[in-house]
Design an enzyme around this catalytic site. Structure first.
Site, short mmCIF file in Angstrom:
data_model
loop_
_atom_site.label_atom_id
_atom_site.label_comp_id
_atom_site.label_asym_id
_atom_site.label_seq_id
_atom_site.Cartn_x
_atom_site.Cartn_y
_atom_site.Cartn_z
N ASP A 93 0.85 -1.19 0.00
CA ASP A 93 0.00 0.00 0.00
C ASP A 93 0.89 1.24 0.00
OD1 ASP A 93 -2.22 -1.62 0.16
OD2 ASP A 93 -2.45 -1.39 2.33
N ARG A 94 0.36 2.32 -0.55
CA ARG A 94 1.13 3.56 -0.65
C ARG A 94 1.70 3.99 0.70
NH1 ARG A 94 -1.21 9.26 -3.20
NH2 ARG A 94 0.68 10.49 -2.87
#
Length: 319
Positions: free
Chosen positions: A146-147
């Site tokens: 995930d970012r």
């Protein structure tokens, strides 16, 4: 892939080489049309403009060696004119490399950087490394983070390594371990969360994941690493399956949301952590063990960033 007509902005005919057999047509096109937005790739698929052996296909069609793929005219960026990325970002990612050889590159991804462009982002880790390693023509992400999650991220430099690691990820050959700072007192006896996960999209387009008996099987193993009274616990999370947002949703399901999680977290808890300087999601892929094609194993560890370390230090000394 083998080009049978020149790769201009006109129609392209590509013959599928044996090493691409079994790959989905959408992923094949995303690789073949580097720099073209995914939305455009899916649009030309949906409209039937992409043909395989002169017939229409669905995005999930799996290619076979020798297939002839017809790609309609699309506007491609010039190969020598990639989207220019900030020098500071490129230097930061170059400095984040923890392992590199001829076939594999592993970085300690900083929090806040997406792994690939899309959803309004022009770039991500993979686009940056295609500029940093222009001679590595087969550069592809092996998996995703995930970012807002930091930590170990694998990037294959050769197609053969990508296939090897994908096979290892489908089995039980890859051991990925994360650290997470969670709310409350995690009971030592709570060693696993086994709960199926289902993805859904909100009206805003945001992707959410929730526990759902109709969802896909998901299992995460947890171990307590350190306690901060009854306020917070540092846990190790080992995902046995690899579902989207798995650790974040399983931690919430266990009653212990992760600090700084804007989707699944507890805002009061996250605010208290922010007041200690922790302005990030406290989820970090810190350890990775992967089998190599020669029969050996690669074991790597990645340290947390300075913000994480200082926040934990303050948390430990808080009254």
């Amino acid at each position: 892939m083998t080009t049978t007509t020149p790769p201009t902005s006109g129609v392209q005919l590509l013959e599928v080489a044996p090493e691409y057999a079994g790959q989905r047509i959408d992923n094949f096109l995303i690789t073949a049309l580097k720099g073209v937005p995914k939305t455009l790739v899916y649009r030309i698929l949906r409209k039937g403009e992409v043909r395989v052996n002169k017939g229409r296909i669905k995005p999930e069609y799996k290619l076979q060696a020798g297939d002839i793929v017809r790609i309609p005219p699309v506007r491609l960026p010039e190969r020598d004119e990639p989207v220019p990325l900030a020098q500071g970002l490129l230097q930061r990612l170059e400095a984040s490399i923890v392992f590199e050889d001829k076939a594999l590159l592993v970085i300690n991804k900083p929090a806040g950087i997406a792994v690939h462009g899309g959803s309004g982002l022009n770039y991500g880790v993979i686009e940056a490394f295609r500029q940093l390693r222009p001679d590595a023509k087969e550069l592809e992400l092996v998996h995703r983070l995930d970012r807002d999650t930091s930590g170990l991220l694998m990037i294959a430099k050769k197609r053969s390594m990508l296939r090897h690691l994908h096979a290892a990820l489908r089995g039980d050959g890859v051991d990925k371990r994360y650290m997470a700072l969670v709310r409350g007192h995690w009971a030592t006896a709570r060693k696993q969360v086994n709960a199926p996960l289902q993805k859904s999209n909100l009206r805003s387009g945001e992707r959410m994941v929730e526990i759902d008996e109709e969802g896909k099987e998901a299992l995460t193993l947890f171990k307590v690493l350190r306690r901060f009274g009854d306020f917070a616990t540092m846990v190790e999370a080992r995902p046995i399956t690899g579902r989207t947002h798995q650790i974040r949703v399983h931690a919430l399901h266990a009653g212990h949301s992760i600090a700084g999680d804007s989707k699944y977290g507890d805002e009061d808890f996250s605010r208290e952590i922010r007041e200690l300087g922790g302005k990030r999601l406290f989820l970090h892929a810190y350890q990775l063990t992967v089998p190599l094609p020669d029969g050996g194993a690669l074991k790597l560890e990645a340290p947390v960033d300075e913000m994480w370390a200082k926040t934990v230090e303050r948390l430990a000394s808080a009254p």
